[in-house]
Design a protein around this motif. Structure first.
Motif, PDB file in Angstrom:
ATOM      1  N   PHE A  14       0.880  -1.167   0.166  1.00 24.20           N
ATOM      2  CA  PHE A  14      -0.070   0.057   0.031  1.00 24.20           C
ATOM      3  C   PHE A  14       0.774   1.261   0.145  1.00 24.20           C
ATOM      4  O   PHE A  14       0.533   2.356  -0.621  1.00 24.20           O
ATOM      5  CB  PHE A  14      -0.936  -0.035   1.145  1.00 24.20           C
ATOM      6  CG  PHE A  14      -2.246  -0.751   0.944  1.00 24.20           C
ATOM      7  CD1 PHE A  14      -3.028  -0.666  -0.255  1.00 24.20           C
ATOM      8  CD2 PHE A  14      -2.501  -1.902   1.918  1.00 24.20           C
ATOM      9  CE1 PHE A  14      -4.019  -1.286  -0.356  1.00 24.20           C
ATOM     10  CE2 PHE A  14      -3.618  -2.586   1.630  1.00 24.20           C
ATOM     11  CZ  PHE A  14      -4.532  -2.569   0.747  1.00 24.20           C
ATOM     12  N   ALA A  15       2.133   1.208   0.797  1.00 21.57           N
ATOM     13  CA  ALA A  15       2.859   2.357   0.593  1.00 21.57           C
ATOM     14  C   ALA A  15       3.520   2.619  -0.557  1.00 21.57           C
ATOM     15  O   ALA A  15       3.787   3.794  -1.034  1.00 21.57           O
ATOM     16  CB  ALA A  15       4.055   2.124   1.796  1.00 21.57           C
ATOM     17  N   LEU A  17       2.258   1.608  -3.552  1.00 20.22           N
ATOM     18  CA  LEU A  17       1.162   2.242  -4.541  1.00 20.22           C
ATOM     19  C   LEU A  17       0.823   3.611  -3.980  1.00 20.22           C
ATOM     20  O   LEU A  17       0.530   4.504  -5.279  1.00 20.22           O
ATOM     21  CB  LEU A  17      -0.113   1.404  -4.519  1.00 20.22           C
ATOM     22  CG  LEU A  17      -0.026  -0.068  -4.810  1.00 20.22           C
ATOM     23  CD1 LEU A  17      -1.391  -0.944  -4.573  1.00 20.22           C
ATOM     24  CD2 LEU A  17       0.417   0.204  -6.374  1.00 20.22           C
ATOM     25  N   SER A  18       0.889   4.207  -2.812  1.00 21.88           N
ATOM     26  CA  SER A  18       0.506   5.341  -2.474  1.00 21.88           C
ATOM     27  C   SER A  18       1.513   6.520  -3.093  1.00 21.88           C
ATOM     28  O   SER A  18       1.370   7.498  -3.474  1.00 21.88           O
ATOM     29  CB  SER A  18       0.193   5.765  -1.110  1.00 21.88           C
ATOM     30  OG  SER A  18       1.554   5.359  -0.238  1.00 21.88           O
ATOM     31  N   VAL A  21       1.099   6.955  -6.819  1.00 26.05           N
ATOM     32  CA  VAL A  21      -0.067   7.857  -7.033  1.00 26.05           C
ATOM     33  C   VAL A  21       0.080   9.182  -6.565  1.00 26.05           C
ATOM     34  O   VAL A  21      -0.367  10.041  -7.586  1.00 26.05           O
ATOM     35  CB  VAL A  21      -1.426   7.270  -6.258  1.00 26.05           C
ATOM     36  CG1 VAL A  21      -2.498   8.187  -6.343  1.00 26.05           C
ATOM     37  CG2 VAL A  21      -1.795   6.046  -6.985  1.00 26.05           C
ATOM     38  N   LEU A  22       0.737   9.469  -5.466  1.00 31.19           N
ATOM     39  CA  LEU A  22       1.039  10.800  -4.880  1.00 31.19           C
ATOM     40  C   LEU A  22       2.036  11.282  -5.884  1.00 31.19           C
ATOM     41  O   LEU A  22       2.015  12.709  -6.266  1.00 31.19           O
ATOM     42  CB  LEU A  22       1.597  10.844  -3.653  1.00 31.19           C
ATOM     43  CG  LEU A  22       0.463  10.538  -2.448  1.00 31.19           C
ATOM     44  CD1 LEU A  22       1.205  10.141  -1.250  1.00 31.19           C
ATOM     45  CD2 LEU A  22      -0.460  11.569  -2.545  1.00 31.19           C
ATOM     46  N   SER A  58       2.464  14.069   1.868  1.00 33.63           N
ATOM     47  CA  SER A  58       2.092  12.850   1.966  1.00 33.63           C
ATOM     48  C   SER A  58       2.919  11.837   1.327  1.00 33.63           C
ATOM     49  O   SER A  58       3.041  10.689   1.561  1.00 33.63           O
ATOM     50  CB  SER A  58       0.618  12.967   1.264  1.00 33.63           C
ATOM     51  OG  SER A  58      -0.426  13.725   1.891  1.00 33.63           O
ATOM     52  N   THR A  59       3.698  12.203   0.309  1.00 33.42           N
ATOM     53  CA  THR A  59       4.493  11.662  -0.424  1.00 33.42           C
ATOM     54  C   THR A  59       5.722  11.466   0.370  1.00 33.42           C
ATOM     55  O   THR A  59       6.073  10.459   0.349  1.00 33.42           O
ATOM     56  CB  THR A  59       5.008  12.282  -1.889  1.00 33.42           C
ATOM     57  OG1 THR A  59       3.855  12.650  -2.460  1.00 33.42           O
ATOM     58  CG2 THR A  59       5.886  11.286  -2.656  1.00 33.42           C
ATOM     59  N   ALA A  62       4.700   8.476   2.845  1.00 35.46           N
ATOM     60  CA  ALA A  62       4.378   7.324   2.371  1.00 35.46           C
ATOM     61  C   ALA A  62       5.807   6.747   1.790  1.00 35.46           C
ATOM     62  O   ALA A  62       6.002   5.628   1.857  1.00 35.46           O
ATOM     63  CB  ALA A  62       3.553   7.366   0.982  1.00 35.46           C
TER      64      ALA A  62
END
Length: 120
Positions: A14-15, A17-18, A21-22, A58-59, A62
């Motif tokens: 999940f990290a 993928l985030s 995306v970010l 956020s990036t 993550a």
């Protein structure tokens, strides 16, 4: 231990993928110049400066989570318990060796007489 490793692996995925995306959601440095000429709205949901600030933070979070989970998975895989578990191993069947043959009997049978290869 396997459940903990699986949990770390799921968090790692999940990290990752985030982070992807970010990074893709962030605007490049030249995006503001294009927005000034009417090709799009420069202000998003978070405001003009808040959007970049929120996405970059956020990036960073993550990426830190991804880095820590990668290190944890590496540590777990190299420091496995080295004890051997023999609970599922069945004992081998005992091999019965026949008794030795008496000395009067030859162990290898004698060869039959061979014909000569060259005719006489």
């Amino acid at each position: 231990m396997e459940a903990f490793k699986t949990l770390i692996l799921i968090v790692n995925i999940f990290a990752a993928l985030s982070v992807i995306v970010l990074v893709l959601m962030q605007q490049g440095k030249g995006a503001d110049a294009g927005a000034a000429f009417g090709s799009g709205s420069a202000q998003g949901v978070f405001g003009a400066a808040g959007n970049a600030n929120f996405l970059s933070r956020s990036t960073a979070i993550a990426a830190t989570v991804f880095f820590v989970t990668c290190l944890a998975l590496g540590y777990i895989s190299t420091h496995r318990h080295s004890g051997l578990d023999f609970s599922n191993v069945k004992p081998k069947q005992q091999v019965v060796v026949p008794a030795a043959t008496p000395a009067s009997t030859p162990a290898v049978p004698a060869k039959p007489a061979q014909k000569p290869l060259i005719p006489e």
